[in-house]
Design a protein around this motif. Structure first.
Motif, PDB file in Angstrom:
ATOM      1  N   TRP A  20       0.848  -1.198   0.000  1.00 48.76           N
ATOM      2  CA  TRP A  20       0.000   0.000   0.000  1.00 48.76           C
ATOM      3  C   TRP A  20       0.882   1.246   0.000  1.00 48.76           C
ATOM      4  O   TRP A  20       1.677   1.439   0.913  1.00 48.76           O
ATOM      5  CB  TRP A  20      -0.915  -0.007   1.226  1.00 48.76           C
ATOM      6  N   ASN A  21       0.741   2.078  -1.004  1.00 47.04           N
ATOM      7  CA  ASN A  21       1.551   3.292  -1.127  1.00 47.04           C
ATOM      8  C   ASN A  21       1.108   4.294  -0.064  1.00 47.04           C
ATOM      9  O   ASN A  21       0.051   4.921  -0.180  1.00 47.04           O
ATOM     10  CB  ASN A  21       1.391   3.890  -2.521  1.00 47.04           C
ATOM     11  N   GLN A  22       1.935   4.472   0.944  1.00 47.04           N
ATOM     12  CA  GLN A  22       1.533   5.316   2.064  1.00 47.04           C
ATOM     13  C   GLN A  22       1.755   6.807   1.811  1.00 47.04           C
ATOM     14  O   GLN A  22       1.585   7.633   2.716  1.00 47.04           O
ATOM     15  CB  GLN A  22       2.217   4.834   3.342  1.00 47.04           C
TER      16      GLN A  22
ATOM     17  N   ALA B  41      -1.540   0.804  -5.290  1.00 39.22           N
ATOM     18  CA  ALA B  41      -1.159  -0.455  -4.651  1.00 39.22           C
ATOM     19  C   ALA B  41      -0.393  -1.294  -5.656  1.00 39.22           C
ATOM     20  O   ALA B  41      -0.587  -1.173  -6.867  1.00 39.22           O
ATOM     21  CB  ALA B  41      -2.394  -1.204  -4.158  1.00 39.22           C
ATOM     22  N   VAL B  42       0.487  -2.154  -5.144  1.00 37.11           N
ATOM     23  CA  VAL B  42       1.367  -2.918  -6.008  1.00 37.11           C
ATOM     24  C   VAL B  42       1.489  -4.337  -5.469  1.00 37.11           C
ATOM     25  O   VAL B  42       1.463  -4.551  -4.252  1.00 37.11           O
ATOM     26  CB  VAL B  42       2.765  -2.254  -6.083  1.00 37.11           C
TER      27      VAL B  42
ATOM     28  N   ILE C 245       6.997   1.868  -0.999  1.00 34.56           N
ATOM     29  CA  ILE C 245       5.664   2.198  -0.482  1.00 34.56           C
ATOM     30  C   ILE C 245       5.728   3.335   0.537  1.00 34.56           C
ATOM     31  O   ILE C 245       4.709   3.739   1.089  1.00 34.56           O
ATOM     32  CB  ILE C 245       4.981   0.977   0.149  1.00 34.56           C
ATOM     33  N   ASN C 246       6.949   3.824   0.830  1.00 37.09           N
ATOM     34  CA  ASN C 246       7.137   4.968   1.725  1.00 37.09           C
ATOM     35  C   ASN C 246       6.716   4.652   3.165  1.00 37.09           C
ATOM     36  O   ASN C 246       6.146   5.487   3.870  1.00 37.09           O
ATOM     37  CB  ASN C 246       6.356   6.183   1.206  1.00 37.09           C
ATOM     38  N   TYR C 247       7.036   3.437   3.609  1.00 33.85           N
ATOM     39  CA  TYR C 247       6.740   3.037   4.985  1.00 33.85           C
ATOM     40  C   TYR C 247       7.727   3.734   5.928  1.00 33.85           C
ATOM     41  O   TYR C 247       8.939   3.682   5.720  1.00 33.85           O
ATOM     42  CB  TYR C 247       6.874   1.526   5.129  1.00 33.85           C
ATOM     43  N   LYS C 248       7.196   4.352   6.989  1.00 32.92           N
ATOM     44  CA  LYS C 248       8.055   5.038   7.947  1.00 32.92           C
ATOM     45  C   LYS C 248       7.531   4.833   9.362  1.00 32.92           C
ATOM     46  O   LYS C 248       6.390   5.178   9.662  1.00 32.92           O
ATOM     47  CB  LYS C 248       8.132   6.534   7.624  1.00 32.92           C
ATOM     48  N   ASN C 249       8.376   4.264  10.210  1.00 29.93           N
ATOM     49  CA  ASN C 249       8.054   4.077  11.612  1.00 29.93           C
ATOM     50  C   ASN C 249       9.333   4.339  12.412  1.00 29.93           C
ATOM     51  O   ASN C 249      10.287   3.548  12.336  1.00 29.93           O
ATOM     52  CB  ASN C 249       7.538   2.657  11.868  1.00 29.93           C
ATOM     53  N   PRO C 250       9.395   5.437  13.166  1.00 27.19           N
ATOM     54  CA  PRO C 250      10.613   5.782  13.906  1.00 27.19           C
ATOM     55  C   PRO C 250      11.075   4.683  14.860  1.00 27.19           C
ATOM     56  O   PRO C 250      12.290   4.490  15.042  1.00 27.19           O
ATOM     57  CB  PRO C 250      10.208   7.048  14.679  1.00 27.19           C
TER      58      PRO C 250
ATOM     59  N   ALA D 215       1.046  -3.517   9.201  1.00 29.37           N
ATOM     60  CA  ALA D 215       0.427  -4.011   7.960  1.00 29.37           C
ATOM     61  C   ALA D 215       0.701  -3.107   6.752  1.00 29.37           C
ATOM     62  O   ALA D 215      -0.217  -2.743   6.021  1.00 29.37           O
ATOM     63  CB  ALA D 215      -1.084  -4.188   8.161  1.00 29.37           C
ATOM     64  N   PRO D 216       1.970  -2.761   6.497  1.00 27.41           N
ATOM     65  CA  PRO D 216       2.272  -1.954   5.306  1.00 27.41           C
ATOM     66  C   PRO D 216       2.044  -2.738   4.016  1.00 27.41           C
ATOM     67  O   PRO D 216       1.826  -2.149   2.956  1.00 27.41           O
ATOM     68  CB  PRO D 216       3.749  -1.611   5.487  1.00 27.41           C
ATOM     69  N   TYR D 217       2.150  -4.047   4.103  1.00 24.50           N
ATOM     70  CA  TYR D 217       1.793  -4.966   3.030  1.00 24.50           C
ATOM     71  C   TYR D 217       0.649  -5.849   3.527  1.00 24.50           C
ATOM     72  O   TYR D 217       0.498  -6.070   4.739  1.00 24.50           O
ATOM     73  CB  TYR D 217       2.938  -5.930   2.701  1.00 24.50           C
ATOM     74  N   ALA D 218      -0.124  -6.371   2.588  1.00 26.13           N
ATOM     75  CA  ALA D 218      -0.927  -7.561   2.868  1.00 26.13           C
ATOM     76  C   ALA D 218      -0.030  -8.722   2.444  1.00 26.13           C
ATOM     77  O   ALA D 218       0.204  -8.936   1.251  1.00 26.13           O
ATOM     78  CB  ALA D 218      -2.229  -7.557   2.077  1.00 26.13           C
ATOM     79  N   PHE D 219       0.534  -9.422   3.431  1.00 25.95           N
ATOM     80  CA  PHE D 219       1.510 -10.467   3.148  1.00 25.95           C
ATOM     81  C   PHE D 219       0.810 -11.710   2.593  1.00 25.95           C
ATOM     82  O   PHE D 219      -0.303 -12.041   3.005  1.00 25.95           O
ATOM     83  CB  PHE D 219       2.285 -10.804   4.413  1.00 25.95           C
TER      84      PHE D 219
END
Length: 539
Positions: free
Chosen positions: A291-293, A431-432, A462-467, A500-504
């Motif tokens: 999911w493109n965040q 989405a990809v 997907i530009n996932y970012k979590n500090p 859940a950045p992806y649906a695995f």
């Protein structure tokens, strides 16, 4: 370019890999042309800028580093370097190059070339964002003399030695002019056992055994690289690939589970074409819907979890994979020692509806599509899923129907590989769906999951970012104690799964492939790879 309910049925034309240790056949016959299907055409084979699995597989045949993992033991074995020393503090690696090693253009491999190969990764014009995470722990590379080179690490990143040892060494005089070399998409100059002689767009890549390869006279490499030539084809369509294998036009093809079970029965299967179902210790790949965040639609974690709950993997596994896959629990092979003890997200439409309602998505106008005011504008829950493989289309058709029942409109869009990669690099998609290979036994998630990798050409597309994830990755990378590192990375993978950045999708339990009956092999699989480098053509 990849992972327990098992079917009891073993078809007569399928072989099961033995448990005994595999070893090269030092007396393997030499010669002949080995034809394998690459599965797709690499847009470029440039040793620095190429990012896709197809190009990486080509590079594995033509390039080499200081050392290489043993396919059976996973120990290091000398390659371009005949020996090396590691300092007591594990921060200095000194490699001694073979004096008889030359590049495919005949020029000698020198320490200056090794230094250049490292420096080029950090040359901004090369845009090698996908490689930098593995080399940023190296402070500098110094030329000691013509055949001695020293890597000095700035920290205790646990892959520093591996990165130095496996750096693809390329000639400075060929790739030193960045703008000129970036146009070299259909040629590659390295020092490996095979050299590229032809790249016909849309047709094939031809490799030839390098007659000046240093390993030709090295007794420890006997039994490897036995073919005179290798032809790499680009067939993507599964049925066309299977037909060519049946006609004897391909010596090796990968098989999907469904093809193994349904499309490879009867002659010539089991006679002139042999199929295999093997189990080894190589980390297994996982597929995903990402999911493109950058898009407002996917910024809410509850929405992403809901989308995962609407993916009926249990039915897909049963219908398309004969229950021969594990449901992926996250971004790591489910049987890896680094995998956290978590459950796969189940197909649950009720939970999905609750999460979507919690996130503010409702069907107020009763038109069958959920809607919500986003940034002051009424927005319907609609998006497009891009995919590069038509063989997987049935999965997305099933997913689309389940999403539709929940009030979500997903459009499917097939793209050719080059067009697909361009949109990924640009971040220009909703989405990809794709898959990541299993990687290494000891993983480093930075390339895909660290916010520093969310850059143009990076793997965090997907530009996932979590500090919190960033902090844990940074800690784990410089933790020399493996037990402590495993603990840190388990927490990393747990947090990623929760986000859940992806649906695995799935982890395969087995590898499936087929070969022509003219192929000889020491074993159906080595412990850490199938091992086609050890094959030969039967007399």
């Amino acid at each position: 370019m990849k992972m327990k309910a098992l079917l009891a049925l073993i078809l007569s034309s399928a072989l099961v890999a033995p448990a005994m240790a595999a070893a090269p056949n030092a007396n393997a016959p030499k010669g002949g042309n080995f034809v394998l299907n690459l599965g797709g055409e690499p847009p470029t084979v440039h040793p620095i800028t190429a990012t896709d699995l197809y190009s990486q597989n080509v590079q594995l045949m033509v390039c080499e580093g200081m050392a290489k993992r043993n396919s059976e033991t996973y120990d290091w074995r000398p390659q371009l370097a005949e020996k090396w020393e590691i300092s007591k503090d594990n921060k200095v690696f000194t490699f001694h190059l073979r004096k008889n090693a030359v590049f495919h253009d005949g020029s000698p491999v020198t320490a200056e070339d090794v230094k250049f190969s490292f420096d080029a990764i950090f040359e901004p014009k090369y845009e090698a964002a996908h490689l930098r995470p593995y080399f940023e722990g190296i402070e500098k590379v110094e030329v000691i003399d013509t055949h001695t080179v020293k890597f000095t690490a700035k920290d205790l990143y646990f892959k520093n030695f591996e990165s130095a040892a496996t750096l693809n060494v390329i000639p400075k005089h060929v790739y030193g002019d960045v703008e000129k070399s970036k146009k070299m998409n259909r040629s590659i100059v390295c020092s490996g056992a095979y050299q590229m002689t032809k790249f016909d767009r849309g047709q094939m890549i031809q490799l030839k055994k390098f007659d000046k390869w240093w390993g030709n006279t090295a007794p420890e490499w006997k039994g490897m690289y036995n073919f005179d030539t290798i032809t790499l084809r680009f067939f993507k369509d599964e049925n066309a690939t299977l037909e060519r294998a049946k006609k004897g036009e391909l010596d090796y093809i990968d098989l999907r589970i469904e093809a193994f079970m349904k499309k490879t029965e009867g002659a010539p299967w089991g006679k002139t074409v042999i199929k295999h179902k093997v189990e080894n210790s190589s980390p297994k790949s996982y597929g995903f819907v990402g999911w493109n965040q950058r898009k407002d639609l996917f910024k809410d974690r509850d929405v992403r979890v809901a989308l995962a709950h609407l993916l009926n993997r249990e039915e897909m596994n049963k219908k398309f994979r004969y229950n021969m896959s594990d449901l992926a629990t996250g971004a790591i092979y489910v049987k890896s020692e680094y995998a956290p003890n978590i459950k796969a997200i189940e197909f649950n439409t009720k939970k999905a509806q609750e999460l979507l309602a919690k996130a503010g998505w409702t069907d107020k106008d009763k038109n069958g599509i959920l809607e919500k005011v986003v940034n002051g504008k009424p927005t319907e829950f609609k998006f497009t899923l891009i995919y590069p493989n038509k063989d997987t289309e049935k999965y997305w058709t099933m997913y689309r129907e389940d999403l539709k029942k929940a009030g979500i409109d997903m459009e499917l869009k097939y793209l050719e590989w080059n067009s697909f990669l361009k949109l990924l690099d640009e971040g220009n998609f909703d989405a990809v769906t794709l898959a990541w290979g299993g990687g290494t036994v000891d993983p480093d998630p930075k390339q895909i999951w660290h916010s520093a990798s969310a850059v143009a050409g990076g793997s965090n597309f997907i530009n996932y970012k979590n500090p919190e994830v960033d902090k844990l990755i940074d800690e784990a990378r410089v933790e020399p104690n493996k037990a402590k590192r495993v603990k840190l990375l388990k927490e990393v993978y747990k947090k990623i799964a929760e986000d859940a950045p992806y649906a695995f999708l799935f982890n395969d339990k087995f590898d499936f492939y087929a070969n022509s009956s003219r192929m000889g092999m020491p074993a159906e699989t080595f412990k850490y790879e199938i091992g086609t480098d050890y094959w030969w053509i039967k007399p």
